[in-house]
Design an enzyme around this catalytic site. Structure first.
Site, PDB file in Angstrom:
ATOM      1  N   PHE A 143      -6.017  -1.225 -11.073  1.00  0.00           N
ATOM      2  CA  PHE A 143      -4.825  -0.408 -10.394  1.00  0.00           C
ATOM      3  C   PHE A 143      -3.807  -1.324  -9.952  1.00  0.00           C
ATOM      4  O   PHE A 143      -3.847  -2.480  -9.991  1.00  0.00           O
ATOM      5  CB  PHE A 143      -5.142   0.422  -9.379  1.00  0.00           C
ATOM      6  CG  PHE A 143      -5.301   1.951  -9.800  1.00  0.00           C
ATOM      7  CD1 PHE A 143      -6.091   2.340 -10.992  1.00  0.00           C
ATOM      8  CD2 PHE A 143      -4.605   2.972  -9.075  1.00  0.00           C
ATOM      9  CE1 PHE A 143      -6.246   3.774 -11.338  1.00  0.00           C
ATOM     10  CE2 PHE A 143      -4.792   4.309  -9.486  1.00  0.00           C
ATOM     11  CZ  PHE A 143      -5.261   4.687 -10.574  1.00  0.00           C
ATOM     12  N   GLN A 257       6.979   7.496  -0.823  1.00  0.00           N
ATOM     13  CA  GLN A 257       6.851   6.720  -2.174  1.00  0.00           C
ATOM     14  C   GLN A 257       7.275   7.488  -3.451  1.00  0.00           C
ATOM     15  O   GLN A 257       6.998   8.591  -3.584  1.00  0.00           O
ATOM     16  CB  GLN A 257       5.240   6.317  -2.289  1.00  0.00           C
ATOM     17  CG  GLN A 257       4.938   5.635  -3.426  1.00  0.00           C
ATOM     18  CD  GLN A 257       3.380   5.242  -3.616  1.00  0.00           C
ATOM     19  OE1 GLN A 257       2.501   6.113  -3.712  1.00  0.00           O
ATOM     20  NE2 GLN A 257       3.234   4.126  -3.142  1.00  0.00           N
ATOM     21  N   HIS A 259       6.347   7.263  -7.550  1.00  0.00           N
ATOM     22  CA  HIS A 259       5.559   7.068  -8.403  1.00  0.00           C
ATOM     23  C   HIS A 259       6.256   6.555  -9.867  1.00  0.00           C
ATOM     24  O   HIS A 259       7.308   7.436 -10.268  1.00  0.00           O
ATOM     25  CB  HIS A 259       4.386   8.041  -8.918  1.00  0.00           C
ATOM     26  CG  HIS A 259       3.296   7.560  -9.304  1.00  0.00           C
ATOM     27  ND1 HIS A 259       3.294   7.238 -10.950  1.00  0.00           N
ATOM     28  CD2 HIS A 259       2.078   7.466  -9.303  1.00  0.00           C
ATOM     29  CE1 HIS A 259       1.984   6.677 -11.430  1.00  0.00           C
ATOM     30  NE2 HIS A 259       1.363   6.963 -10.243  1.00  0.00           N
ATOM     31  N   LEU A 269       2.445  14.093 -13.289  1.00  0.00           N
ATOM     32  CA  LEU A 269       2.192  12.853 -13.056  1.00  0.00           C
ATOM     33  C   LEU A 269       1.176  12.405 -14.106  1.00  0.00           C
ATOM     34  O   LEU A 269       0.469  13.086 -14.405  1.00  0.00           O
ATOM     35  CB  LEU A 269       1.369  12.467 -11.831  1.00  0.00           C
ATOM     36  CG  LEU A 269       0.846  11.284 -11.601  1.00  0.00           C
ATOM     37  CD1 LEU A 269       1.941  10.387 -10.955  1.00  0.00           C
ATOM     38  CD2 LEU A 269      -0.169  11.325 -10.590  1.00  0.00           C
ATOM     39  N   GLU A 272      -1.717   6.168 -12.852  1.00  0.00           N
ATOM     40  CA  GLU A 272      -1.571   4.693 -12.912  1.00  0.00           C
ATOM     41  C   GLU A 272      -2.483   4.023 -13.942  1.00  0.00           C
ATOM     42  O   GLU A 272      -2.471   3.015 -14.130  1.00  0.00           O
ATOM     43  CB  GLU A 272      -1.525   4.249 -11.329  1.00  0.00           C
ATOM     44  CG  GLU A 272      -1.312   2.793 -11.320  1.00  0.00           C
ATOM     45  CD  GLU A 272      -0.910   2.399  -9.903  1.00  0.00           C
ATOM     46  OE1 GLU A 272      -0.359   3.097  -9.130  1.00  0.00           O
ATOM     47  OE2 GLU A 272      -1.347   1.199  -9.477  1.00  0.00           O
ATOM     48  N   ARG A 303       3.585   0.000  -6.464  1.00  0.00           N
ATOM     49  CA  ARG A 303       4.404   1.426  -7.103  1.00  0.00           C
ATOM     50  C   ARG A 303       6.014   1.205  -6.879  1.00  0.00           C
ATOM     51  O   ARG A 303       6.872   1.283  -7.714  1.00  0.00           O
ATOM     52  CB  ARG A 303       4.005   2.525  -6.776  1.00  0.00           C
ATOM     53  CG  ARG A 303       2.577   3.042  -7.295  1.00  0.00           C
ATOM     54  CD  ARG A 303       1.916   4.185  -6.764  1.00  0.00           C
ATOM     55  NE  ARG A 303       0.922   4.571  -7.387  1.00  0.00           N
ATOM     56  CZ  ARG A 303      -0.033   5.515  -7.158  1.00  0.00           C
ATOM     57  NH1 ARG A 303      -0.053   6.084  -5.937  1.00  0.00           N
ATOM     58  NH2 ARG A 303      -1.161   5.587  -7.831  1.00  0.00           N
ATOM     59  N   HIS A 371       6.386  10.978  -4.812  1.00  0.00           N
ATOM     60  CA  HIS A 371       4.987  11.096  -5.013  1.00  0.00           C
ATOM     61  C   HIS A 371       3.988  11.304  -3.890  1.00  0.00           C
ATOM     62  O   HIS A 371       3.400  12.035  -3.611  1.00  0.00           O
ATOM     63  CB  HIS A 371       4.595  10.002  -5.975  1.00  0.00           C
ATOM     64  CG  HIS A 371       2.964  10.003  -6.416  1.00  0.00           C
ATOM     65  ND1 HIS A 371       2.396  11.030  -6.924  1.00  0.00           N
ATOM     66  CD2 HIS A 371       2.001   9.182  -5.974  1.00  0.00           C
ATOM     67  CE1 HIS A 371       1.035  10.853  -7.117  1.00  0.00           C
ATOM     68  NE2 HIS A 371       0.759   9.740  -6.417  1.00  0.00           N
ATOM     69  N   ARG A 407       1.924   2.731  -0.359  1.00  0.00           N
ATOM     70  CA  ARG A 407       0.755   2.852  -0.702  1.00  0.00           C
ATOM     71  C   ARG A 407       0.074   2.428  -2.048  1.00  0.00           C
ATOM     72  O   ARG A 407       0.988   2.838  -2.983  1.00  0.00           O
ATOM     73  CB  ARG A 407       0.302   4.316  -0.696  1.00  0.00           C
ATOM     74  CG  ARG A 407      -1.089   4.665  -0.996  1.00  0.00           C
ATOM     75  CD  ARG A 407      -1.687   5.992  -1.105  1.00  0.00           C
ATOM     76  NE  ARG A 407      -0.968   7.014  -1.753  1.00  0.00           N
ATOM     77  CZ  ARG A 407      -1.439   6.972  -3.073  1.00  0.00           C
ATOM     78  NH1 ARG A 407      -2.252   6.261  -3.498  1.00  0.00           N
ATOM     79  NH2 ARG A 407      -0.857   8.021  -3.879  1.00  0.00           N
TER      80      ARG A 407
END
Lengths: 614, 254
Positions: A143, A257, A259, A269, A272, A303, A371, A407
Site C-alpha cells: 500500500f 483526506q 483519495h 472508490l 489503493e 495519498r 475520502h 492517513r
C-alpha cells in the site's frame, strides 16, 4: 410525551467496526451494551473498505524484516508529524494481535503460498520467493507510504468480511443492536455524559438512552463535500452531538483526506490495492507520470501526495477531457484477468456495473475525491473524550489521533479494531469503577427540547428554507474552496459563505408532513449541525497557515514545525455564535520520532528551532 | 433525445393513520449514466420529500437498496435506467416488514435469522494473544470468501417461494452462510450440530428448488450449489439419525 427509555452500561452510537469492537470488549467483560446504528449494522460504511489493514506480521516475502517499529515510523511519516505518537505506538504494537484475533473469530484472511510468485510494481513484473515456513500464515500486499508489504487482506472485500466477522461475534454475545436509530443529542450535566436522545428512523418517535458510558463511533464527515467516496450516512452525526455540548472539542477538523482514485463521475472508490498490486496512473497520452514527480515511490507515495500531483498534472493540461471534467486513467490491465477477477474482484464488478468498463481490457477513469476524516471527537489515548466524563470515541469519528494530517491506506480499517480493542479495555476499566448518577430530569429536558425542534420544523415556525438546497450549497463551497489545494482568499470566502448558509439553516421548514420515518425531517434535524462542522473545517484550515499532509496551502507552502506542530481544537461554546473558538495543543506529548523528511512529497520544512522572522 | 421516464412507486406510511397503500407516479428526464439511486434521490429532493427508500454505500456492497424493480428483486444502486423500459415500477421487497414506501426492515429479519442459525465460529479453543495465527490454505480462505461475499440484501429471500409462504423459512442466504461455516475448520460444529440448525422444513428441506434465489443474487453467489451440497449432507445425516440409537445427553460442541 410518549417515548421509550432504555438503560445500559455501554451505549455505542455507531455499529461499524470500531463500535462493535468496543462493544465486544464490554460484553465479554459482562457488561450490557446497546449499539445504535443508522442502518442495519452490517450495512455500516466499514463494509466498503476494500484493500486491507496494516499489521506488521512480516510473513510474506516483501514484508520480511517488518516490525511494529517500522509500522510506527511509516505511520508518523504518513501523518506528516501531525499525529499523537503515543497513540501511533500503541496502534503499531497492537495491530498484529488484533489481526490474529480476527482470524480466530473467523476472518478469512488471504494466506502465504510457498514458492515462486509473480508480482507487479509500477508496471513491471518481478518474482519473489515465498518461504516454506511461512506457508499458510496471513499474507500482505503493498500500500502507499509503507516501507514493507504490510496490508493484510481478504481479496478486496476486507472491510466486508471483517465487519461480518465482528457482527457474528456481537450476535454470539447477545449484544443488542438497535438499528435505524439516530442519536440526535447527548444527555449530560456539564461534567458527565449519561447517554443520548435518539430518533427511531422506522417510526419517527423520539427515544431516551441512559448509559454509564457512551461511545461515539459514527465514522467520518465526508458528506460535507459534494464529491466524496463516503456512504450517504457519513454525515458527521456523532461529531455534531459532541460539538453541540459546547464542552467537547472537534480535533483537527481541517484534516480532510482526498483519495487519488475515485471513479468519474460517481466518486465510488477503487481500492489503493490496485496501485499496491502494481496498477499505474496514466494521463491523456496514456503515459505514466507519477514516476517523474516521485521517482522513489511513484504511485505508492502517500495519498495526499499522489492526489496533489494528479491535480497538478491535470492543471498542466494532461487530463483526459470528459463531460464531467478532466480526469486521469488507472491502468490495471497488465495484472491479468485472473488477478483482477480474484484479488480485485470488487473493482472488477464495480467498473462493469457502474462505468460499463471492463478493467481487464480498458482503462478506469479516476480523479481524487474526498475520502477520509482525520479530524474528529478529540480524545486522549484511552479514547476518552475531552470535556465530558463517560464519553468515549473510537475509529474514524475520533481524533485519537494516530493519523495526524494524512492517513496511510490500510491504517483506517486497522484503527477500527486495534483502537477498538484498546479503547474497549479502557471503557471496561471505566465501567468497573463507574459510579454514575443518571438523571431522568436531564433526559426529559433533552427530549422536550428535541420535540420542540421537530414541531418548529414541521410547522415551519422559523421559516421555509429548503433543506436540500442548503445541503447542496454547503457541499459546493466545501468542494470548491476547502478541497485539495487551499489558500487564504478562498478559505476566507468559504467561511463567509458558510456563515450565511448557517443563518439560512436556522430557518429550515419541512415541505412534507414529517410524519413517521420521514427522511426530510432526519436531514433537517442535523443540517444546522452539518453546517457548524463545515465552518469548523473551513475556519480551522484558514487559521492554519502552513502546509502539512492533506492540508496544502498555496500561500504557505512549507510545513511549519516551528509554529504549527500542534492540533486544532474547535469548540462551539456559544450556541448563538456562528464561528467556533479555536484553541491549540501540541500534536504529541511524547516525541519518539522527531520531525523530518517523509521520503516522498515536497520537502520544504520550517524546522522547530528556526528563528522567528519579524 | 433523452427519454421521459415514468416511475410508478408503491406508497404507504404505516405511521400515518391517513395513509392508504397506493401507487404514485413521478416523471423524470433520463440523463447519462442515470441509476435508480440517483433517480430516487432526485424525485425525493425535487418532487416529494416524504418518499422513503434506503441507500447507504451506493456501490452495491452494503445491501441496503434491495427492492422489486419491474417485478424482479434487485439492488437499485447498480440498476442503470438504460436497462429498463420507459415505465418503471418500484415495489418494496416482500417477506420483510414494511417501514414505509420502498423501505423495509431487513435488519431485524437478518439478525433474528443469524441468531437462529448461530452464525458464528463455534470453538472451545481460547484465543492466545502471544501465539502465531493458525495456518490455513490460501485456496480455502478464498473459497470461504466466495460464500462470505453475501451482503444480506434480501433479494434471495424476497424472490423465494417458500419464504413468501412460511415466515419461519431461513432462506438461501442462511443456507449459504451455514455452507461457509461447514467449510471452515475453525468452526468445530459437527454434521449433527448443523442438522439441528438447518435439517428441517424451516431450513434445507423447505426449499422447493425454484432457483430464483440464485437468479436474482446481485453478488452472483452460487447459492444453488450450496443448497445441493447441503441438502445431500443433511439428507445423509437425517438417514444416519434414523438408524442410530438416540444419543443420551447429546449436546453441541461449542
Amino acid at each position: 410525551m410518549e417515548h421509550e427509555t432504555f438503560y445500559t452500561d455501554l451505549l455505542c452510537v455507531g455499529a461499524g467496526l470500531a463500535g462493535e469492537r468496543v462493544a465486544i470488549s464490554a460484553a465479554a467483560a459482562g457488561f450490557d451494551a446497546i449499539l445504535l446504528s443508522l442502518v442495519p449494522a452490517r450495512r455500516s460504511h466499514s463494509c466498503a473498505a476494500e484493500g486491507g489493514m496494516q499489521a506488521a506480521l512480516g510473513n510474506c516475502a516483501m514484508g520480511e524484516g517488518d516490525s511494529p517499529d517500522v509500522h510506527f515510523a511509516d505511520t508518523v511519516k504518513g501523518s506528516d508529524w501531525g499525529c499523537d505518537q503515543e497513540c501511533a505506538r500503541i496502534f503499531a504494537d497492537t495491530a498484529p494481535t488484533a489481526v490474529r484475533e480476527a482470524a480466530y473469530w473467523g476472518m478469512p484472511w488471504n494466506r502465504v503460498v510457498a514458492g515462486k510468485a509473480k508480482y507487479w510494481k509500477g508496471g513491471e513484473e518481478f518474482e519473489a520467493e515465498e518461504k516454506k515456513d511461512k506457508h499458510g500464515l496471513i499474507t500482505a500486499r503493498a500500500f502507499g507510504g509503507t516501507a514493507k508489504w504490510r496490508t493484510c487482506y481478504t481479496a478486496d472485500g476486507t472491510g466486508h468480511t471483517l465487519l461480518y466477522t465482528l457482527d457474528n461475534k456481537i450476535t454470539q454475545l447477545g449484544v443488542s443492536v438497535h438499528d435505524r436509530v439516530e442519536a440526535v443529542s447527548l444527555i449530560h450535566d456539564g461534567a458527565n455524559c449519561m447517554g443520548c436522545v435518539a430518533r427511531d428512523l422506522k417510526t419517527g418517535k423520539l427515544r431516551v438512552y441512559l448509559a454509564k458510558a457512551t461511545l461515539i463511533a459514527t465514522g467520518g464527515y465526508g458528506r460535507l463535500y459534494s464529491e466524496t467516496t463516503n456512504t450517504v450516512i457519513n454525515d458527521g452525526g456523532g461529531h455534531i452531538i459532541a460539538l453541540d455540548t459546547g464542552l467537547v472539542p472537534f480535533g483537527n477538523p481541517e484534516a480532510v483526506q482526498f483519495h487519488p482514485t475515485g471513479v468519474v463521475p460517481t466518486n465510488i472508490l477503487v481500492t489503493e490495492g490496485c496501485r499496491g498490486d502494481g496498477g499505474t496512473l496514466l494521463d491523456v497520452d496514456e503515459k505514466r507520470f507519477m514516476d517523474k514527480y516521485e521517482p522513489a515511490k511513484a504511485e505508492l507515495a502517500s495519498r495526499d501526495v499522489v492526489s496533489r500531483w494528479m491535480m497538478y498534472h491535470i492543471a498542466q493540461g494532461k487530463g483526459v477531457p470528459s463531460p464531467y471534467g478532466d480526469h486521469l486513467w488507472l491502468d490495471i490491465r497488465h495484472l491479468g484477468a485472473k488477478h483482477i477477477t480474484t484479488k480485485l474482484r470488487e473493482v472488477y464488478d464495480l467498473c462493469r456495473n457502474f462505468l460499463g468498463v471492463d478493467p481487464i481490457h480498458q482503462l478506469i477513469p479516476v480523479r481524487p475525491a474526498q475520502h477520509y476524516s482525520m479530524g474528529g471527537v478529540r480524545t486522549n489515548s484511552d479514547g476518552a473524550a475531552y470535556g465530558l466524563k463517560g464519553l468515549f470515541s473510537c475509529g474514524e469519528s475520533a481524533c485519537w489521533d494516530m493519523h495526524g494530517f494524512n492517513r496511510l491506506g490500510g491504517n483506517s480499517l486497522a484503527e477500527t479494531i486495534v483502537a477498538g480493542r484498546h479503547v474497549g479495555t479502557k471503557v471496561v476499566e471505566f465501567l468497573e469503577g463507574a459510579q454514575v448518577t443518571l438523571s431522568s430530569a436531564l433526559a426529559d429536558e433533552g427530549l422536550a427540547k428535541m420535540d420542540e425542534r421537530v414541531k418548529r420544523l414541521v410547522n415551519r415556525t422559523d421559516g421555509a428554507e429548503n433543506v436540500y438546497a442548503i445541503r447542496d450549497a454547503m457541499q459546493k463551497v466545501m468542494m470548491d474552496k476547502v478541497g485539495i489545494f487551499r489558500n487564504g482568499d478562498d478559505l476566507q470566502s468559504a467561511v463567509d459563505t458558510l456563515r450565511e448558509i448557517y443563518a439560512q439553516a436556522q430557518k429550515i421548514g419541512l415541505r412534507s408532513s414529517g410524519v413517521g420515518a420521514n427522511p426530510e425531517l432526519a436531514l433537517a434535524l442535523k443540517m444546522p449541525g452539518m453546517v457548524r462542522l463545515a465552518i469548523c473545517v473551513a475556519y480551522g484550515a484558514l487559521m492554519r497557515t502552513e502546509s502539512r499532509g492533506c492540508h496544502a496551502r498555496d500561500d504557505y507552502k512549507a510545513r511549519n514545525d516551528r509554529d504549527w506542530l500542534n492540533r486544532t481544537l474547535a469548540y462551539w461554546r456559544d450556541t448563538q455564535a456562528d464561528l467556533p473558538t479555536l484553541e491549540y495543543e501540541p500534536s504529541t506529548q511524547v516525541m519518539y520520532l522527531p520531525p523530518g523528511d517523509r521520503g516522498y512529497g515536497k520537502t520544504e520544512i520550517i524546522p522547530m528551532d528556526a528563528p522567528k522572522e519579524d | 433525445m433523452s427519454r421521459q421516464l415514468t416511475f410508478h412507486i408503491f406508497r404507504f406510511n404505516p405511521e400515518d393513520p391517513k395513509s392508504e397503500p397506493h401507487t404514485d407516479t413521478f416523471v423524470l428526464e433520463e440523463t447519462p449514466s442515470l441509476t435508480l439511486f440517483i433517480a430516487l434521490n432526485k424525485i425525493r429532493e425535487e418532487q416529494d420529500p416524504s418518499l422513503m427508500f434506503d441507500f447507504a454505500c451506493r456501490m452495491a456492497i452494503c445491501g441496503s437498496c434491495g427492492m422489486v424493480i419491474n417485478g424482479r428483486p434487485g439492488l437499485a444502486c447498480k440498476t442503470l435506467t438504460t436497462e429498463l423500459p420507459q415505465e418503471i415500477t418500484l415495489m418494496p421487497l416482500p417477506v420483510f416488514k414494511l417501514v414505509g414506501d420502498l423501505s423495509v426492515d431487513t435488519g431485524t429479519w437478518f439478525r433474528q435469522t443469524n441468531t437462529k442459525i448461530e452464525s458464528w465460529i463455534h470453538t472451545d479453543q481460547e484465543f492466545d494473544a502471544e501465539a502465531v495465527e493458525e495456518r490455513m490454505e490460501n485456496d480455502l480462505a478464498n473459497a470461504i470468501f466466495e460464500l462470505e461475499r453475501c451482503i444480506e440484501c434480501g433479494c434471495c429471500v424476497a424472490s423465494c417461494g417458500t419464504a413468501n409462504m412460511r415466515p419461519d423459512f431461513v432462506g438461501a442466504f442462511a443456507l449459504n452462510r451455514i455452507g461457509r461455516f461447514i467449510m471452515d475448520p475453525r468452526d468445530k460444529r459437527s454434521n449433527p450440530d448443523y442438522f439441528e440448525v438447518v435439517g428441517t422444513d424451516q431450513g434445507i428441506f423447505g426449499c422447493m428448488g425454484l432457483l430464483a434465489c440464485e437468479d436474482v443474487c446481485p453478488r452472483e453467489i452460487p447459492l444453488q450449489d450450496q443448497l445441493g451440497i447441503l441438502r445431500r449432507k443433511m439428507a445423509f445425516q437425517g438417514l444416519k439419525n434414523i438408524f442410530k440409537p438416540k444419543e443420551k445427553g447429546h449436546h453441541r460442541r461449542f
